[in-house]
Design a protein around this motif. Structure first.
Motif, PDB file in Angstrom:
ATOM      1  N   THR A 122       0.843  -1.196   0.000  1.00 48.90           N
ATOM      2  CA  THR A 122       0.000   0.000   0.000  1.00 48.90           C
ATOM      3  C   THR A 122       0.879   1.247   0.000  1.00 48.90           C
ATOM      4  O   THR A 122       2.101   1.173   0.109  1.00 48.90           O
ATOM      5  CB  THR A 122      -0.906   0.042   1.245  1.00 48.90           C
ATOM      6  OG1 THR A 122      -0.083   0.044   2.422  1.00 48.90           O
ATOM      7  CG2 THR A 122      -1.853  -1.154   1.291  1.00 48.90           C
ATOM      8  N   GLY A 123       0.241   2.401  -0.107  1.00 47.10           N
ATOM      9  CA  GLY A 123       0.915   3.681   0.080  1.00 47.10           C
ATOM     10  C   GLY A 123       2.078   3.928  -0.849  1.00 47.10           C
ATOM     11  O   GLY A 123       2.005   3.659  -2.056  1.00 47.10           O
ATOM     12  N   ILE A 124       3.169   4.447  -0.301  1.00 45.20           N
ATOM     13  CA  ILE A 124       4.334   4.801  -1.101  1.00 45.20           C
ATOM     14  C   ILE A 124       4.922   3.571  -1.773  1.00 45.20           C
ATOM     15  O   ILE A 124       5.351   3.615  -2.924  1.00 45.20           O
ATOM     16  CB  ILE A 124       5.388   5.503  -0.223  1.00 45.20           C
ATOM     17  CG1 ILE A 124       4.867   6.861   0.262  1.00 45.20           C
ATOM     18  CG2 ILE A 124       6.698   5.692  -0.982  1.00 45.20           C
ATOM     19  CD1 ILE A 124       5.748   7.523   1.306  1.00 45.20           C
ATOM     20  N   GLY A 125       4.964   2.449  -1.060  1.00 41.80           N
ATOM     21  CA  GLY A 125       5.514   1.231  -1.646  1.00 41.80           C
ATOM     22  C   GLY A 125       4.762   0.781  -2.881  1.00 41.80           C
ATOM     23  O   GLY A 125       5.364   0.432  -3.900  1.00 41.80           O
ATOM     24  N   ALA A 126       3.437   0.798  -2.811  1.00 38.43           N
ATOM     25  CA  ALA A 126       2.630   0.405  -3.962  1.00 38.43           C
ATOM     26  C   ALA A 126       2.805   1.390  -5.114  1.00 38.43           C
ATOM     27  O   ALA A 126       2.864   0.990  -6.288  1.00 38.43           O
ATOM     28  CB  ALA A 126       1.155   0.315  -3.559  1.00 38.43           C
ATOM     29  N   ALA A 127       2.886   2.688  -4.794  1.00 33.85           N
ATOM     30  CA  ALA A 127       3.099   3.689  -5.841  1.00 33.85           C
ATOM     31  C   ALA A 127       4.451   3.488  -6.508  1.00 33.85           C
ATOM     32  O   ALA A 127       4.585   3.626  -7.733  1.00 33.85           O
ATOM     33  CB  ALA A 127       2.998   5.094  -5.249  1.00 33.85           C
ATOM     34  N   CYS A 128       5.479   3.149  -5.731  1.00 27.83           N
ATOM     35  CA  CYS A 128       6.797   2.854  -6.307  1.00 27.83           C
ATOM     36  C   CYS A 128       6.711   1.643  -7.227  1.00 27.83           C
ATOM     37  O   CYS A 128       7.320   1.623  -8.308  1.00 27.83           O
ATOM     38  CB  CYS A 128       7.815   2.595  -5.200  1.00 27.83           C
ATOM     39  SG  CYS A 128       8.400   4.071  -4.342  1.00 27.83           S
ATOM     40  N   ALA A 129       5.988   0.618  -6.803  1.00 30.46           N
ATOM     41  CA  ALA A 129       5.863  -0.587  -7.618  1.00 30.46           C
ATOM     42  C   ALA A 129       5.251  -0.259  -8.975  1.00 30.46           C
ATOM     43  O   ALA A 129       5.745  -0.708 -10.020  1.00 30.46           O
ATOM     44  CB  ALA A 129       5.022  -1.621  -6.887  1.00 30.46           C
ATOM     45  N   ARG A 130       4.205   0.535  -8.971  1.00 24.90           N
ATOM     46  CA  ARG A 130       3.560   0.905 -10.242  1.00 24.90           C
ATOM     47  C   ARG A 130       4.497   1.755 -11.093  1.00 24.90           C
ATOM     48  O   ARG A 130       4.564   1.575 -12.311  1.00 24.90           O
ATOM     49  CB  ARG A 130       2.257   1.650  -9.964  1.00 24.90           C
ATOM     50  CG  ARG A 130       1.176   0.792  -9.316  1.00 24.90           C
ATOM     51  CD  ARG A 130      -0.147   1.546  -9.224  1.00 24.90           C
ATOM     52  NE  ARG A 130      -1.190   0.705  -8.649  1.00 24.90           N
ATOM     53  CZ  ARG A 130      -1.549   0.725  -7.367  1.00 24.90           C
ATOM     54  NH1 ARG A 130      -0.936   1.566  -6.515  1.00 24.90           N
ATOM     55  NH2 ARG A 130      -2.489  -0.077  -6.915  1.00 24.90           N
ATOM     56  N   ARG A 131       5.225   2.664 -10.465  1.00 23.94           N
ATOM     57  CA  ARG A 131       6.123   3.542 -11.210  1.00 23.94           C
ATOM     58  C   ARG A 131       7.251   2.745 -11.874  1.00 23.94           C
ATOM     59  O   ARG A 131       7.518   2.907 -13.073  1.00 23.94           O
ATOM     60  CB  ARG A 131       6.698   4.600 -10.281  1.00 23.94           C
ATOM     61  CG  ARG A 131       7.780   5.480 -10.908  1.00 23.94           C
ATOM     62  CD  ARG A 131       7.249   6.235 -12.135  1.00 23.94           C
ATOM     63  NE  ARG A 131       8.295   6.980 -12.781  1.00 23.94           N
ATOM     64  CZ  ARG A 131       8.505   8.294 -12.573  1.00 23.94           C
ATOM     65  NH1 ARG A 131       7.737   8.962 -11.740  1.00 23.94           N
ATOM     66  NH2 ARG A 131       9.470   8.915 -13.223  1.00 23.94           N
ATOM     67  N   PHE A 132       7.909   1.889 -11.124  1.00 24.34           N
ATOM     68  CA  PHE A 132       9.015   1.127 -11.703  1.00 24.34           C
ATOM     69  C   PHE A 132       8.525   0.133 -12.744  1.00 24.34           C
ATOM     70  O   PHE A 132       9.185  -0.060 -13.774  1.00 24.34           O
ATOM     71  CB  PHE A 132       9.808   0.431 -10.596  1.00 24.34           C
ATOM     72  CG  PHE A 132      10.711   1.344  -9.830  1.00 24.34           C
ATOM     73  CD1 PHE A 132      11.918   1.759 -10.362  1.00 24.34           C
ATOM     74  CD2 PHE A 132      10.352   1.812  -8.572  1.00 24.34           C
ATOM     75  CE1 PHE A 132      12.764   2.609  -9.672  1.00 24.34           C
ATOM     76  CE2 PHE A 132      11.181   2.664  -7.868  1.00 24.34           C
ATOM     77  CZ  PHE A 132      12.390   3.070  -8.418  1.00 24.34           C
ATOM     78  N   ALA A 133       7.377  -0.476 -12.512  1.00 29.05           N
ATOM     79  CA  ALA A 133       6.828  -1.406 -13.504  1.00 29.05           C
ATOM     80  C   ALA A 133       6.502  -0.678 -14.801  1.00 29.05           C
ATOM     81  O   ALA A 133       6.705  -1.224 -15.900  1.00 29.05           O
ATOM     82  CB  ALA A 133       5.589  -2.096 -12.950  1.00 29.05           C
ATOM     83  N   SER A 134       6.016   0.558 -14.699  1.00 22.12           N
ATOM     84  CA  SER A 134       5.669   1.323 -15.901  1.00 22.12           C
ATOM     85  C   SER A 134       6.901   1.642 -16.740  1.00 22.12           C
ATOM     86  O   SER A 134       6.787   1.933 -17.929  1.00 22.12           O
ATOM     87  CB  SER A 134       4.953   2.624 -15.510  1.00 22.12           C
ATOM     88  OG  SER A 134       5.859   3.572 -14.959  1.00 22.12           O
ATOM     89  N   GLN A 135       8.095   1.598 -16.113  1.00 22.10           N
ATOM     90  CA  GLN A 135       9.346   1.851 -16.823  1.00 22.10           C
ATOM     91  C   GLN A 135       9.924   0.582 -17.457  1.00 22.10           C
ATOM     92  O   GLN A 135      10.975   0.626 -18.096  1.00 22.10           O
ATOM     93  CB  GLN A 135      10.387   2.428 -15.854  1.00 22.10           C
ATOM     94  CG  GLN A 135       9.978   3.747 -15.223  1.00 22.10           C
ATOM     95  CD  GLN A 135      10.964   4.244 -14.189  1.00 22.10           C
ATOM     96  OE1 GLN A 135      10.872   5.363 -13.709  1.00 22.10           O
ATOM     97  NE2 GLN A 135      11.925   3.421 -13.822  1.00 22.10           N
ATOM     98  N   GLY A 136       9.262  -0.525 -17.226  1.00 20.79           N
ATOM     99  CA  GLY A 136       9.755  -1.785 -17.764  1.00 20.79           C
ATOM    100  C   GLY A 136      10.610  -2.580 -16.810  1.00 20.79           C
ATOM    101  O   GLY A 136      11.185  -3.599 -17.188  1.00 20.79           O
ATOM    102  N   ASP A 137      10.730  -2.113 -15.565  1.00 20.42           N
ATOM    103  CA  ASP A 137      11.500  -2.848 -14.567  1.00 20.42           C
ATOM    104  C   ASP A 137      10.713  -4.045 -14.057  1.00 20.42           C
ATOM    105  O   ASP A 137       9.478  -4.038 -14.035  1.00 20.42           O
ATOM    106  CB  ASP A 137      11.869  -1.934 -13.395  1.00 20.42           C
ATOM    107  CG  ASP A 137      12.823  -0.832 -13.797  1.00 20.42           C
ATOM    108  OD1 ASP A 137      13.765  -1.120 -14.544  1.00 20.42           O
ATOM    109  OD2 ASP A 137      12.619   0.320 -13.366  1.00 20.42           O
ATOM    110  N   ARG A 138      11.421  -5.050 -13.609  1.00 21.05           N
ATOM    111  CA  ARG A 138      10.803  -6.221 -12.994  1.00 21.05           C
ATOM    112  C   ARG A 138      10.762  -5.984 -11.492  1.00 21.05           C
ATOM    113  O   ARG A 138      11.802  -5.832 -10.856  1.00 21.05           O
ATOM    114  CB  ARG A 138      11.588  -7.484 -13.349  1.00 21.05           C
ATOM    115  CG  ARG A 138      11.529  -7.812 -14.843  1.00 21.05           C
ATOM    116  CD  ARG A 138      12.442  -8.977 -15.182  1.00 21.05           C
ATOM    117  NE  ARG A 138      13.856  -8.615 -15.034  1.00 21.05           N
ATOM    118  CZ  ARG A 138      14.854  -9.500 -15.082  1.00 21.05           C
ATOM    119  NH1 ARG A 138      14.598 -10.796 -15.236  1.00 21.05           N
ATOM    120  NH2 ARG A 138      16.103  -9.098 -14.959  1.00 21.05           N
ATOM    121  N   VAL A 139       9.577  -5.949 -10.934  1.00 24.57           N
ATOM    122  CA  VAL A 139       9.374  -5.492  -9.565  1.00 24.57           C
ATOM    123  C   VAL A 139       9.083  -6.667  -8.641  1.00 24.57           C
ATOM    124  O   VAL A 139       8.249  -7.523  -8.938  1.00 24.57           O
ATOM    125  CB  VAL A 139       8.215  -4.475  -9.503  1.00 24.57           C
ATOM    126  CG1 VAL A 139       7.978  -4.033  -8.068  1.00 24.57           C
ATOM    127  CG2 VAL A 139       8.524  -3.270 -10.390  1.00 24.57           C
TER     128      VAL A 139
END
Length: 263
Positions: A13-30
């Motif tokens: 949740t929160g910042i962690g979940a937002a980071c997950a979405r952000r890095f995944a949108s860049q093509g990173d494997r999260v």
């Protein structure tokens, strides 16, 4: 940047979940790590990440977590040490158990995450981002354990940067102010009850003296984390980036002059 393996603690949740979405949108494997499996699996299904349940503050849990990551993804390029928790009470009111819990959730979680991931980060010349708080810079009322642990995170960040920079590893900290997360929403409840106001009004109240006059969205803090983990920040290590809407630049003794018109 695409294709990196990014490990995020407190990812449900929160910042962690937002980071997950952000890095995944860049093509990173999260890799999503947290104690509650349900939100992790839900988010993993959304972004195509790997959900691994475990307590980031438990060094024994990391033995299995890092083994799973290595087996399924082959290594680690970035660690976002975001797991944290409360630490309420003044010094007199903080029991030994609550003191230990505050340090465990806010400091041990980052230390053991970093220690476990460092061998893989060294191999790939990766980097760490520790999510601290403006409580690492200033003290709020009756949050002794939380404030102490967040201050210590800055020491941990500098130590990691100093020791592992020669091996190509960067370490930095992010210090958010108020962010609209489930944890912060819960902290607004006493204000809402005391003043008979809704959640938006409570956030407006705590941000009344913040220059930008609003809390951050989790996605805005995720953007800061993404920058520090990127090649654009290749020369940035051992430092902290404050993302608090200007809260920590306010000279508190001059607030009385701002409020002259209210007298």
């Amino acid at each position: 940047m695409s294709g990196r393996v990014v490990v995020i603690t407190g990812a449900g949740t929160g910042i962690g979940a937002a980071c997950a979405r952000r890095f995944a949108s860049q093509g990173d494997r999260v890799v999503l790590i947290g104690r509650r499996r349900e939100p992790l699996e839900r988010l993993a299904g959304e972004i195509g990440g790997l959900a691994l349940s475990g307590d980031a503050a438990d060094p024994d849990a990391w033995l299995g977590l890092t083994a799973d990551i290595q087996r399924q993804l082959g290594g680690i390029d970035v660690l976002i040490a975001n797991a944290g928790g409360h630490g309420l009470g003044s010094a007199i009111d903080t029991s030994p158990e609550n003191w230990a819990a505050a340090l465990r959730s806010n400091l041990d979680s980052a230390f053991f995450s970093a220690r476990a991931c460092l061998p893989a980060l060294i191999e790939r010349r990766g980097n760490l981002v520790l999510v601290a708080s403006i409580a690492a810079l200033v003290a709020g009322p009756e949050v002794c354990g939380y404030t102490t642990a967040k201050h210590a995170l800055l020491g941990l960040t500098r130590s990691l940067a100093r020791d592992y920079g020669p091996l190509g590893v960067r370490a930095n900290a992010v210090c958010p102010g108020w962010v609209r997360t489930p944890m912060a929403d819960a902290e607004m409840q006493p204000l809402m009850q005391a003043h008979g106001e809704d959640l938006d009004a409570a956030y407006a109240r705590v941000c009344a003296d913040v220059p930008l006059r609003r809390p951050a969205a989790p996605e805005e803090i995720a953007s800061v984390c993404a920058f520090l983990a990127s090649a654009e920040a290749a020369m940035v290590t051992g430092t902290l980036l404050v993302a608090d809407g200007g809260a920590s630049c306010v000279d508190l003794p001059t607030l009385a002059f701002t409020r002259l018109g209210d007298a």
